[in-house]
Motif scaffolding. Structure first.
Motif, PDB file in Angstrom:
ATOM      1  N   PRO A  60       0.783  -1.234   0.059  1.00 40.49           N
ATOM      2  CA  PRO A  60       0.165   0.054  -0.087  1.00 40.49           C
ATOM      3  C   PRO A  60       0.700   1.149   0.012  1.00 40.49           C
ATOM      4  CG  PRO A  60      -0.962  -1.663   1.534  1.00 40.49           C
ATOM      5  CD  PRO A  60       0.261  -2.403   0.967  1.00 40.49           C
ATOM      6  N   ALA A  61       2.175   1.339   0.606  1.00 38.38           N
ATOM      7  CA  ALA A  61       2.784   2.458   0.741  1.00 38.38           C
ATOM      8  C   ALA A  61       3.919   2.508  -0.064  1.00 38.38           C
ATOM      9  CB  ALA A  61       3.294   2.530   2.015  1.00 38.38           C
ATOM     10  N   GLY A  62       4.418   1.546  -0.899  1.00 34.29           N
ATOM     11  CA  GLY A  62       5.506   1.658  -2.018  1.00 34.29           C
ATOM     12  C   GLY A  62       5.592   0.330  -2.599  1.00 34.29           C
ATOM     13  N   VAL A  63       6.777   0.166  -3.162  1.00 36.22           N
ATOM     14  CA  VAL A  63       7.003  -1.074  -4.001  1.00 36.22           C
ATOM     15  C   VAL A  63       8.467  -1.632  -3.958  1.00 36.22           C
ATOM     16  CG1 VAL A  63       7.044   0.261  -6.145  1.00 36.22           C
ATOM     17  CG2 VAL A  63       6.695  -2.015  -6.274  1.00 36.22           C
ATOM     18  N   THR A  64       8.558  -2.766  -3.940  1.00 34.47           N
ATOM     19  CA  THR A  64       9.994  -3.398  -4.075  1.00 34.47           C
ATOM     20  C   THR A  64      10.271  -3.843  -5.481  1.00 34.47           C
ATOM     21  OG1 THR A  64      10.186  -4.320  -1.694  1.00 34.47           O
ATOM     22  CG2 THR A  64      11.352  -5.253  -3.259  1.00 34.47           C
ATOM     23  N   ILE A  65      11.260  -3.285  -6.151  1.00 30.97           N
ATOM     24  CA  ILE A  65      11.735  -3.570  -7.422  1.00 30.97           C
ATOM     25  C   ILE A  65      13.048  -4.354  -7.393  1.00 30.97           C
ATOM     26  CG2 ILE A  65      12.643  -2.682  -9.510  1.00 30.97           C
ATOM     27  CD1 ILE A  65      11.307  -0.055  -9.081  1.00 30.97           C
ATOM     28  N   ARG A  66      12.862  -5.796  -8.008  1.00 29.64           N
ATOM     29  CA  ARG A  66      13.926  -6.780  -7.830  1.00 29.64           C
ATOM     30  C   ARG A  66      14.754  -6.902  -9.351  1.00 29.64           C
ATOM     31  NH1 ARG A  66      10.298 -11.414  -4.856  1.00 29.64           N
ATOM     32  NH2 ARG A  66      10.388 -10.503  -2.763  1.00 29.64           N
ATOM     33  N   LEU A  67      15.757  -6.725  -9.059  1.00 33.46           N
ATOM     34  CA  LEU A  67      16.636  -6.886 -10.116  1.00 33.46           C
ATOM     35  C   LEU A  67      17.720  -8.150  -9.937  1.00 33.46           C
ATOM     36  CD1 LEU A  67      17.727  -3.212  -9.731  1.00 33.46           C
ATOM     37  CD2 LEU A  67      16.669  -4.044 -11.803  1.00 33.46           C
ATOM     38  N   GLN A  68      18.075  -8.830 -11.271  1.00 35.09           N
ATOM     39  CA  GLN A  68      19.001  -9.546 -11.348  1.00 35.09           C
ATOM     40  C   GLN A  68      19.961  -9.020 -12.405  1.00 35.09           C
ATOM     41  OE1 GLN A  68      18.878 -12.627  -9.800  1.00 35.09           O
ATOM     42  NE2 GLN A  68      16.848 -12.378  -9.135  1.00 35.09           N
ATOM     43  N   MET A  69      21.371  -9.273 -12.003  1.00 34.56           N
ATOM     44  CA  MET A  69      22.561  -8.922 -12.702  1.00 34.56           C
ATOM     45  C   MET A  69      23.420 -10.179 -12.684  1.00 34.56           C
ATOM     46  SD  MET A  69      23.262  -5.077 -11.572  1.00 34.56           S
ATOM     47  CE  MET A  69      23.888  -5.276  -9.853  1.00 34.56           C
ATOM     48  N   ILE A  84      11.654   8.630  -2.948  1.00 30.49           N
ATOM     49  CA  ILE A  84      12.753   7.840  -2.454  1.00 30.49           C
ATOM     50  C   ILE A  84      12.993   6.528  -3.018  1.00 30.49           C
ATOM     51  CG2 ILE A  84      14.066   6.984  -0.426  1.00 30.49           C
ATOM     52  CD1 ILE A  84      12.975   9.088   1.204  1.00 30.49           C
ATOM     53  N   LEU A  85      14.190   6.249  -3.900  1.00 32.79           N
ATOM     54  CA  LEU A  85      14.560   5.059  -4.218  1.00 32.79           C
ATOM     55  C   LEU A  85      15.882   4.615  -3.505  1.00 32.79           C
ATOM     56  CD1 LEU A  85      13.738   2.845  -6.222  1.00 32.79           C
ATOM     57  CD2 LEU A  85      15.542   3.941  -7.961  1.00 32.79           C
ATOM     58  N   LYS A  86      15.985   3.590  -2.984  1.00 33.55           N
ATOM     59  CA  LYS A  86      16.975   3.089  -2.059  1.00 33.55           C
ATOM     60  C   LYS A  86      17.338   1.537  -1.992  1.00 33.55           C
ATOM     61  CE  LYS A  86      16.587   2.981   2.351  1.00 33.55           C
ATOM     62  NZ  LYS A  86      16.428   3.372   3.588  1.00 33.55           N
ATOM     63  N   ARG A  87      18.368   1.079  -2.107  1.00 31.09           N
ATOM     64  CA  ARG A  87      18.605  -0.426  -2.193  1.00 31.09           C
ATOM     65  C   ARG A  87      18.178  -0.858  -0.747  1.00 31.09           C
ATOM     66  NH1 ARG A  87      24.155  -3.777  -2.730  1.00 31.09           N
ATOM     67  NH2 ARG A  87      23.511  -5.712  -2.579  1.00 31.09           N
ATOM     68  N   SER A  88      17.425  -2.046  -0.758  1.00 26.93           N
ATOM     69  CA  SER A  88      17.293  -2.722   0.608  1.00 26.93           C
ATOM     70  C   SER A  88      18.075  -3.431   1.017  1.00 26.93           C
ATOM     71  CB  SER A  88      15.708  -3.297   0.174  1.00 26.93           C
ATOM     72  OG  SER A  88      14.792  -2.604  -0.279  1.00 26.93           O
ATOM     73  N   ARG A  89      17.960  -3.957   2.388  1.00 25.38           N
ATOM     74  CA  ARG A  89      19.067  -4.976   2.822  1.00 25.38           C
ATOM     75  C   ARG A  89      18.774  -6.182   2.183  1.00 25.38           C
ATOM     76  NH1 ARG A  89      19.424  -3.017   9.119  1.00 25.38           N
ATOM     77  NH2 ARG A  89      20.453  -0.767   8.680  1.00 25.38           N
ATOM     78  N   GLY A  90      19.668  -7.242   2.177  1.00 26.05           N
ATOM     79  CA  GLY A  90      19.327  -8.548   1.831  1.00 26.05           C
ATOM     80  C   GLY A  90      19.890  -8.714   0.337  1.00 26.05           C
ATOM     81  N   GLY A  91      19.175  -9.403  -0.443  1.00 26.30           N
ATOM     82  CA  GLY A  91      19.772  -9.743  -1.722  1.00 26.30           C
ATOM     83  C   GLY A  91      20.662 -11.044  -1.635  1.00 26.30           C
ATOM     84  N   VAL A 147      29.782 -14.264 -12.401  1.00 26.98           N
ATOM     85  CA  VAL A 147      29.255 -13.828 -10.871  1.00 26.98           C
ATOM     86  C   VAL A 147      27.687 -13.303 -11.150  1.00 26.98           C
ATOM     87  CG1 VAL A 147      30.114 -11.419 -11.301  1.00 26.98           C
ATOM     88  CG2 VAL A 147      29.544 -12.344  -8.867  1.00 26.98           C
ATOM     89  N   SER A 148      26.551 -13.667 -10.375  1.00 26.14           N
ATOM     90  CA  SER A 148      25.501 -13.129 -10.769  1.00 26.14           C
ATOM     91  C   SER A 148      24.906 -12.603  -9.026  1.00 26.14           C
ATOM     92  CB  SER A 148      24.425 -14.151 -11.029  1.00 26.14           C
ATOM     93  OG  SER A 148      24.396 -15.344 -10.036  1.00 26.14           O
ATOM     94  N   SER A 149      24.043 -11.753  -9.262  1.00 23.55           N
ATOM     95  CA  SER A 149      23.584 -11.062  -7.940  1.00 23.55           C
ATOM     96  C   SER A 149      22.051 -10.759  -8.124  1.00 23.55           C
ATOM     97  CB  SER A 149      24.276 -10.014  -7.513  1.00 23.55           C
ATOM     98  OG  SER A 149      24.267  -9.068  -8.400  1.00 23.55           O
ATOM     99  N   SER A 150      21.364 -10.654  -7.120  1.00 20.02           N
ATOM    100  CA  SER A 150      20.114 -10.172  -7.094  1.00 20.02           C
ATOM    101  C   SER A 150      19.868  -8.855  -6.039  1.00 20.02           C
ATOM    102  CB  SER A 150      18.908 -11.114  -6.579  1.00 20.02           C
ATOM    103  OG  SER A 150      19.354 -11.477  -5.357  1.00 20.02           O
ATOM    104  N   TRP A 151      19.400  -7.818  -6.482  1.00 19.89           N
ATOM    105  CA  TRP A 151      19.217  -6.621  -5.848  1.00 19.89           C
ATOM    106  C   TRP A 151      17.764  -6.389  -5.459  1.00 19.89           C
ATOM    107  CZ3 TRP A 151      23.320  -2.364  -6.415  1.00 19.89           C
ATOM    108  CH2 TRP A 151      24.692  -2.623  -6.377  1.00 19.89           C
ATOM    109  N   SER A 152      17.364  -5.633  -4.370  1.00 17.44           N
ATOM    110  CA  SER A 152      16.230  -5.256  -4.271  1.00 17.44           C
ATOM    111  C   SER A 152      16.132  -3.510  -4.094  1.00 17.44           C
ATOM    112  CB  SER A 152      15.343  -5.935  -3.347  1.00 17.44           C
ATOM    113  OG  SER A 152      15.146  -7.308  -3.356  1.00 17.44           O
ATOM    114  N   LEU A 153      15.210  -2.949  -4.849  1.00 16.23           N
ATOM    115  CA  LEU A 153      15.161  -1.645  -4.311  1.00 16.23           C
ATOM    116  C   LEU A 153      13.846  -1.096  -3.914  1.00 16.23           C
ATOM    117  CD1 LEU A 153      16.667  -0.201  -7.929  1.00 16.23           C
ATOM    118  CD2 LEU A 153      17.960  -0.652  -5.667  1.00 16.23           C
TER     119      LEU A 153
END
Length: 207
Positions: A58-67, A139-146, A155-161
């Motif tokens: 309801p207040a925001g959205v997590t955007i999930r990325l794969q690199m 605001i757009l910020k990287r979330s903890r975790g991933g 190398v591969s990684s997953s990031w959440s914003l």
């Protein structure tokens, strides 16, 4: 008679549950609505960046990325391991207003139809106050975790914003740029209506 005896149990008052303000990150007691996106933001011989999905609240959205990155001929050991660590997000940078961004910094951002924008390099920091003062959005910020994994070849990684507040129900742009990997400033249109509809499907774990 024993010389050493265990101390009596300590009686502690139950601490009041501290609720994090919505602009600091996604809630941990709500099942968000998922929006599959599966968009290739950038791809080259050495790097791929994919916007996998979004989880709307309801207040925001997590955007999930794969690199994913791979080592190609001509890349020496030192260069590869420096880039390897960047995929893990291990490097931290402090910026001054007059500084230009170093090439090794990956930049993500959003831009809305009204011209407002937010990026992961805005330089906003937590004040240390509690409760923290409400900032001006968005605001757009990287979330903890991933997560990340890699070796001396790939190398591969997953990031959440975390994007706050929830975007309007109309198309908006997601931006990426990473000079170190020759990623130019690239915009991809996202469906704000699908995200806001998914937020309506969000439900708390407990009533």
């Amino acid at each position: 008679m024993d010389f050493f005896t265990a101390p009596p149990p300590r009686v502690q008052e139950q601490e009041k549950e501290r609720e994090n303000p919505p602009w600091t990150g996604p809630p941990n007691d709500i099942l968000g609505g998922i929006v599959p996106i599966e968009r290739m933001l950038f791809r080259s011989e050495t790097l791929a960046i994919v916007l996998a999905n979004a989880v709307a609240f309801p207040a925001g959205v997590t955007i999930r990325l794969q690199m994913a990155a791979r080592r190609v001929e001509g890349v020496n050991e030192d260069t590869w391991w420096d880039r390897h660590d960047l995929m893990f997000g291990h490097h931290r940078h402090r910026f001054r207003a007059e500084d230009s961004l170093p090439d090794e910094v990956v930049r993500f951002g959003v831009r809305f139809p009204d011209g407002s924008k937010a990026t992961t390099v805005d330089g906003r920091t937590d004040s240390g106050e509690w409760p923290p003062p409400c900032p001006e959005g968005p605001i757009l910020k990287r979330s903890r975790g991933g997560s990340a994994s890699g070796d001396d070849r790939s190398v591969s990684s997953s990031w959440s914003l975390w994007l706050w507040p929830l975007p309007p129900p109309e198309p908006f742009e997601f931006a990426v740029e990473w000079p170190l990997y020759d990623v130019p400033l690239t915009f991809t249109e996202l469906d704000g209506a699908a995200i806001t509809a998914a937020a309506e499907r969000a439900q708390p774990y407990w009533p």
